[in-house]
Design a protein around this motif. Sequence first.
Motif, PDB file in Angstrom:
ATOM      1  N   LEU A  37       0.861  -1.184   0.000  1.00 16.77           N
ATOM      2  CA  LEU A  37       0.000   0.000   0.000  1.00 16.77           C
ATOM      3  C   LEU A  37       0.897   1.234   0.000  1.00 16.77           C
ATOM      4  O   LEU A  37       1.616   1.492   0.971  1.00 16.77           O
ATOM      5  N   MET A  38       0.909   1.988  -1.109  1.00 19.16           N
ATOM      6  CA  MET A  38       1.867   3.078  -1.293  1.00 19.16           C
ATOM      7  C   MET A  38       1.568   4.292  -0.422  1.00 19.16           C
ATOM      8  O   MET A  38       0.414   4.638  -0.186  1.00 19.16           O
ATOM      9  N   GLY A  39       2.653   4.940   0.014  1.00 21.24           N
ATOM     10  CA  GLY A  39       2.555   6.143   0.837  1.00 21.24           C
ATOM     11  C   GLY A  39       3.264   7.315   0.181  1.00 21.24           C
ATOM     12  O   GLY A  39       3.354   7.402  -1.040  1.00 21.24           O
ATOM     13  N   LYS A  40       3.866   8.176   1.004  1.00 19.70           N
ATOM     14  CA  LYS A  40       4.467   9.423   0.502  1.00 19.70           C
ATOM     15  C   LYS A  40       5.831   9.192  -0.151  1.00 19.70           C
ATOM     16  O   LYS A  40       6.517   8.199   0.113  1.00 19.70           O
ATOM     17  N   THR A  41       6.205  10.142  -1.005  1.00 17.17           N
ATOM     18  CA  THR A  41       7.541  10.129  -1.622  1.00 17.17           C
ATOM     19  C   THR A  41       8.559  10.638  -0.602  1.00 17.17           C
ATOM     20  O   THR A  41       8.346  11.675   0.026  1.00 17.17           O
ATOM     21  N   ILE A  42       9.663   9.906  -0.436  1.00 22.33           N
ATOM     22  CA  ILE A  42      10.673  10.316   0.539  1.00 22.33           C
ATOM     23  C   ILE A  42      12.022  10.645  -0.106  1.00 22.33           C
ATOM     24  O   ILE A  42      12.951  11.073   0.562  1.00 22.33           O
ATOM     25  N   GLY A  43      12.129  10.477  -1.423  1.00 19.28           N
ATOM     26  CA  GLY A  43      13.381  10.813  -2.110  1.00 19.28           C
ATOM     27  C   GLY A  43      13.214  10.727  -3.617  1.00 19.28           C
ATOM     28  O   GLY A  43      12.369   9.978  -4.100  1.00 19.28           O
ATOM     29  N   GLU A  44      14.011  11.530  -4.333  1.00 21.52           N
ATOM     30  CA  GLU A  44      13.948  11.490  -5.801  1.00 21.52           C
ATOM     31  C   GLU A  44      15.325  11.586  -6.401  1.00 21.52           C
ATOM     32  O   GLU A  44      16.140  12.394  -5.984  1.00 21.52           O
TER      33      GLU A  44
END
Length: 266
Positions: A12-19
């Motif tokens: 279950l996907m959550g927030k982006t923490i790095g790019e």
Amino acid sequence: MMEQFLLSKGYLMGKTIGEGTYSKVKEAFCKKQQKTVAVKIIDKEAGPPDFIQKFLPRELQIAQTLDHENIIKVYESIESEDGKIYLIMELAKGGDIFELIVKTGPLPEEQAQALFQQLVKAIRYCHDRGVAHRDLKCENTLLGDELTLKLADFGFAKIFSPGSTELTKTFCGSMAYAAPEVLQGVPHDSRGSDIWSMGVVLYVMLCGHLPFDDTDIPKMLWHQQNGISFPNHLTFSQGCRDLVRRMLEPDVTLRLSIEDICRHGW
């Protein structure tokens, strides 16, 4: 579509923490393990051929064979039909060392020493198994529970035969952390370049800023050859200063090896 695909795999996907340039990292809840993990999403269509054909397969191979308490654990990799690869990894909840230093400023010598000892263990493990990281920097040294250091991102890593003296001319990593031989493009042993980058990481932990300014590369090379200086307002033990200087040794034949660092008094 991505969320639905991963949900079908139990995440279950959550927030982006790095790019990154060709990837991003998101948090996800793993139903099977009943815990939050990190998912690195790599878009094969967005990356250049060299990255897709050379570096990516190597990263996937390396990431799933390393098993050490100070290296981010990769649980599995999944590929979707639309050309995306999902690396399911251990989540380091404490962010990275760069973020820590931005927040707190230079670390006390004792704390820097405790973190650095863990980085040494991780790199010794890698070098003993024929892996050079080649992109060591504060942003790739993550923090788990209770300031446990976790080395991450093997996207530029190189595999070599342990005991060999295999040389490369490939430029990898970040300019600010790159050894002189890497910047000059001369054939070099990537293990020695890892040691230089470790020295930069330790310097940043102790001083709160980079030892060399990477906005002017010829000037930076000159400073590298002429040695580092420590800020006057900070005090460090002699052993600490000695170790940093001997890792940031421009002559690679005189630079410490990972075994030398393990034997160093500090």
